[in-house]
Design a protein around this motif. Structure first.
Motif, PDB file in Angstrom:
ATOM      1  N   SER A 239       0.821  -1.217   0.000  1.00 32.77           N
ATOM      2  CA  SER A 239       0.000   0.000   0.000  1.00 32.77           C
ATOM      3  C   SER A 239       0.854   1.266   0.000  1.00 32.77           C
ATOM      4  O   SER A 239       0.379   2.342  -0.388  1.00 32.77           O
ATOM      5  CB  SER A 239      -0.911   0.022   1.232  1.00 32.77           C
ATOM      6  N   GLY A 240       2.095   1.155   0.465  1.00 35.32           N
ATOM      7  CA  GLY A 240       2.955   2.333   0.523  1.00 35.32           C
ATOM      8  C   GLY A 240       2.782   3.135   1.799  1.00 35.32           C
ATOM      9  O   GLY A 240       3.501   4.090   2.043  1.00 35.32           O
ATOM     10  N   GLU A 241       1.819   2.728   2.646  1.00 39.22           N
ATOM     11  CA  GLU A 241       1.650   3.457   3.911  1.00 39.22           C
ATOM     12  C   GLU A 241       2.829   3.152   4.829  1.00 39.22           C
ATOM     13  O   GLU A 241       3.308   2.014   4.852  1.00 39.22           O
ATOM     14  CB  GLU A 241       0.338   3.041   4.581  1.00 39.22           C
ATOM     15  N   PRO A 242       3.286   4.176   5.613  1.00 37.18           N
ATOM     16  CA  PRO A 242       4.508   3.973   6.413  1.00 37.18           C
ATOM     17  C   PRO A 242       4.389   2.826   7.416  1.00 37.18           C
ATOM     18  O   PRO A 242       5.385   2.171   7.738  1.00 37.18           O
ATOM     19  CB  PRO A 242       4.711   5.311   7.137  1.00 37.18           C
ATOM     20  N   THR A 243       3.178   2.543   7.897  1.00 37.97           N
ATOM     21  CA  THR A 243       3.045   1.487   8.912  1.00 37.97           C
ATOM     22  C   THR A 243       2.712   0.122   8.292  1.00 37.97           C
ATOM     23  O   THR A 243       2.536  -0.854   9.014  1.00 37.97           O
ATOM     24  CB  THR A 243       1.910   1.854   9.898  1.00 37.97           C
ATOM     25  N   ALA A 244       2.651   0.065   6.972  1.00 36.22           N
ATOM     26  CA  ALA A 244       2.215  -1.191   6.329  1.00 36.22           C
ATOM     27  C   ALA A 244       3.208  -2.318   6.593  1.00 36.22           C
ATOM     28  O   ALA A 244       4.431  -2.114   6.585  1.00 36.22           O
ATOM     29  CB  ALA A 244       2.048  -0.975   4.842  1.00 36.22           C
ATOM     30  N   HIS A 245       2.679  -3.511   6.803  1.00 34.88           N
ATOM     31  CA  HIS A 245       3.498  -4.695   7.033  1.00 34.88           C
ATOM     32  C   HIS A 245       4.156  -5.126   5.719  1.00 34.88           C
ATOM     33  O   HIS A 245       5.307  -5.538   5.695  1.00 34.88           O
ATOM     34  CB  HIS A 245       2.581  -5.811   7.556  1.00 34.88           C
ATOM     35  N   LYS A 246       3.390  -4.989   4.633  1.00 27.57           N
ATOM     36  CA  LYS A 246       3.914  -5.427   3.337  1.00 27.57           C
ATOM     37  C   LYS A 246       4.591  -4.265   2.620  1.00 27.57           C
ATOM     38  O   LYS A 246       3.973  -3.231   2.376  1.00 27.57           O
ATOM     39  CB  LYS A 246       2.787  -5.962   2.464  1.00 27.57           C
ATOM     40  N   THR A 247       5.865  -4.473   2.270  1.00 27.24           N
ATOM     41  CA  THR A 247       6.621  -3.426   1.594  1.00 27.24           C
ATOM     42  C   THR A 247       7.237  -4.018   0.326  1.00 27.24           C
ATOM     43  O   THR A 247       7.140  -5.227   0.079  1.00 27.24           O
ATOM     44  CB  THR A 247       7.760  -2.904   2.496  1.00 27.24           C
ATOM     45  N   GLU A 248       7.918  -3.147  -0.400  1.00 25.65           N
ATOM     46  CA  GLU A 248       8.643  -3.612  -1.582  1.00 25.65           C
ATOM     47  C   GLU A 248       9.656  -4.694  -1.182  1.00 25.65           C
ATOM     48  O   GLU A 248       9.870  -5.661  -1.918  1.00 25.65           O
ATOM     49  CB  GLU A 248       9.363  -2.390  -2.164  1.00 25.65           C
ATOM     50  N   ALA A 249      10.257  -4.532   0.013  1.00 29.80           N
ATOM     51  CA  ALA A 249      11.251  -5.509   0.477  1.00 29.80           C
ATOM     52  C   ALA A 249      10.616  -6.887   0.685  1.00 29.80           C
ATOM     53  O   ALA A 249      11.249  -7.919   0.434  1.00 29.80           O
ATOM     54  CB  ALA A 249      11.902  -5.012   1.768  1.00 29.80           C
ATOM     55  N   THR A 250       9.350  -6.902   1.146  1.00 24.97           N
ATOM     56  CA  THR A 250       8.654  -8.190   1.324  1.00 24.97           C
ATOM     57  C   THR A 250       8.573  -8.899  -0.020  1.00 24.97           C
ATOM     58  O   THR A 250       8.805 -10.111  -0.132  1.00 24.97           O
ATOM     59  CB  THR A 250       7.198  -7.947   1.826  1.00 24.97           C
ATOM     60  N   LEU A 251       8.221  -8.141  -1.042  1.00 20.72           N
ATOM     61  CA  LEU A 251       8.075  -8.720  -2.380  1.00 20.72           C
ATOM     62  C   LEU A 251       9.419  -9.192  -2.923  1.00 20.72           C
ATOM     63  O   LEU A 251       9.525 -10.301  -3.459  1.00 20.72           O
ATOM     64  CB  LEU A 251       7.516  -7.664  -3.346  1.00 20.72           C
TER      65      LEU A 251
END
Ligand code: AVI
Length: 375
Positions: A239-251
């Motif tokens: 989602s790009g939100e600062p608190t999101a668990h899923k980030t580009e790094a997760t992918l």
């Protein structure tokens, strides 16, 4: 459309090429078209020879590769509701309201007192059907029995699926179908008072371009009746939100794991071309490369040439001998894995005459499972 299919063995007679010859010629054509294009590409279905299929099974168990276990966790929690809604959701088609505008009604449950229809399940690209057990078990719990039609190009995977289900899931009648679901018709067993629930899970839709994904769903939709259901599994875009668990790094971790299994999966396509076509790729002269393409909303997998090199493919049924030149840093684009938002899932469904009626996500918003109705 580039497809993930080979000619189904079941339809070949002795006057036609053998199944392995048909596969070899399909591989030869795909490799020639992709490797002479600019930029160079290879179709992702080429990954899935015996070694590649085994490596993909290993990928689904990796700590970094969250999609498989996350989708399973959604089924574990929500299978009862998913199946109940698939059987009972009534779609009222668009109608003129009193003031002359159009309205649609999604996701209203049947309340006319009639018995809910029995669901027949069909699964696109079922493979060995390991992802499907929780849904089948719940269908048997709710209905007493269920007819299950797994569709796949691999006859051996379907044989394993049937054996596994017969041994472990009493109440399930399995009718396997060897076919390329991306373009072949899918004859459905229709009994009175039944509704079809098509399963397209595992985020396989993400390996198609948006246009091809729409065409795959349109091919499915052409086999369904209004009111039939589709359950679609999609991997979500961060989602790009600062608190999101899923980030580009997760992918990136999911597609470039620490154990190197995804790298081996990617490089195996070159080993396959060496074996099937007599090519002379030096796999150690290429490296697995992954990046996130935010514009296209997809993970891209490539094989990057580490040096200036030439690769030869001998003449074959698809054409004359080829010499491929690689510059240092040049890549072969081997896979896209598109990541969705609820909005892009809904518009993909709409483009193929489905309407989303409900969807479920895990608590970290890694993955979504969407139920849709054929309109
Ligand atoms: C089969 N498909 C949904 C996988 C994916 O995540 O796109 C294929 C894969 N490629 C690398 N890892 C997994």
């Amino acid at each position: 459309m580039s497809t993930f299919a080979i000619a189904p063995e079941a339809t070949l007679s002795s006057t036609l090429p053998s199944a392995s010859e048909a596969v070899a010629s399909h591989v030869a054509k795909e490799a020639r078209a992709g490797l002479t294009a600019t930029p160079k590409t290879l179709s992702p279905w080429l990954f899935y020879d015996e070694a590649g299929s085994a490596l993909f099974e290993q990928i689904t168990e990796l700590p970094e590769y969250y999609p498989t276990r996350t989708e399973r966790s959604i089924f574990a929690l929500h299978a009862p509701q998913i199946l109940r809604e698939a059987a009972t959701t009534v779609h009222k088609p668009a109608h003129a309201t009193r003031n002359g505008t159009h309205a649609t009604s999604n996701g209203t449950s049947s309340s006319n007192g009639a018995a809910a229809p029995m669901l027949t399940l069909i699964e696109l690209g079922a493979g060995t059907a390991t992802k499907t057990g929780l849904l089948l078990a719940e269908a048997v719990r709710q209905q007493g029995s269920v007819v299950y039609q797994p569709v796949d190009v691999s006859e051996t995977a379907l044989a394993a699926a049937r054996e596994n289900i017969l041994a472990n899931l009493p109440g399930v009648t399995v009718r396997v179908q060897v076919a390329d679901y991306t373009r072949e018709p899918l004859p459905l067993d229709r009994l009175p008072n039944t509704r079809t629930l098509a399963l397209y899970i595992g985020s396989s839709i993400g390996n198609f371009t948006p246009e091809d994904a729409r065409d795959v769903l349109r091919n499915l939709r052409a086999q369904l009746l209004p009111g039939d259901a589709l359950l679609l599994g999609t991997d979500l875009r961060p989602s790009g939100e600062p608190t999101a668990h899923k980030t580009e790094a997760t992918l990136l971790a999911a597609y470039d794991d620490a154990a190197g299994t995804t790298a081996a999966f990617n490089l195996n396509v070159l080993t396959r071309l060496n074996r099937d076509l007599g090519a002379d790729f030096h796999t150690e002269a290429f490296r697995h490369k992954v990046f996130w393409n935010p514009i296209e909303s997809r993970i891209e997998m490539h094989l990057e040439s580490l040096i200036a090199q030439r690769v030869h493919i001998p003449a074959n049924a698809a054409g004359p001998a080829l010499t491929l030149e690689f510059a240092p840093g040049e890549t072969i684009h081997t896979e896209n894995s598109y990541k969705f938002t609820p909005t892009t899932v809904a518009s993909l469904l709409t483009s193929a005459s489905f309407t989303a009626t409900n969807s479920w996500q895990d608590p970290h918003h890694l993955f979504a499972v969407t139920l849709a109705t054929a309109i």
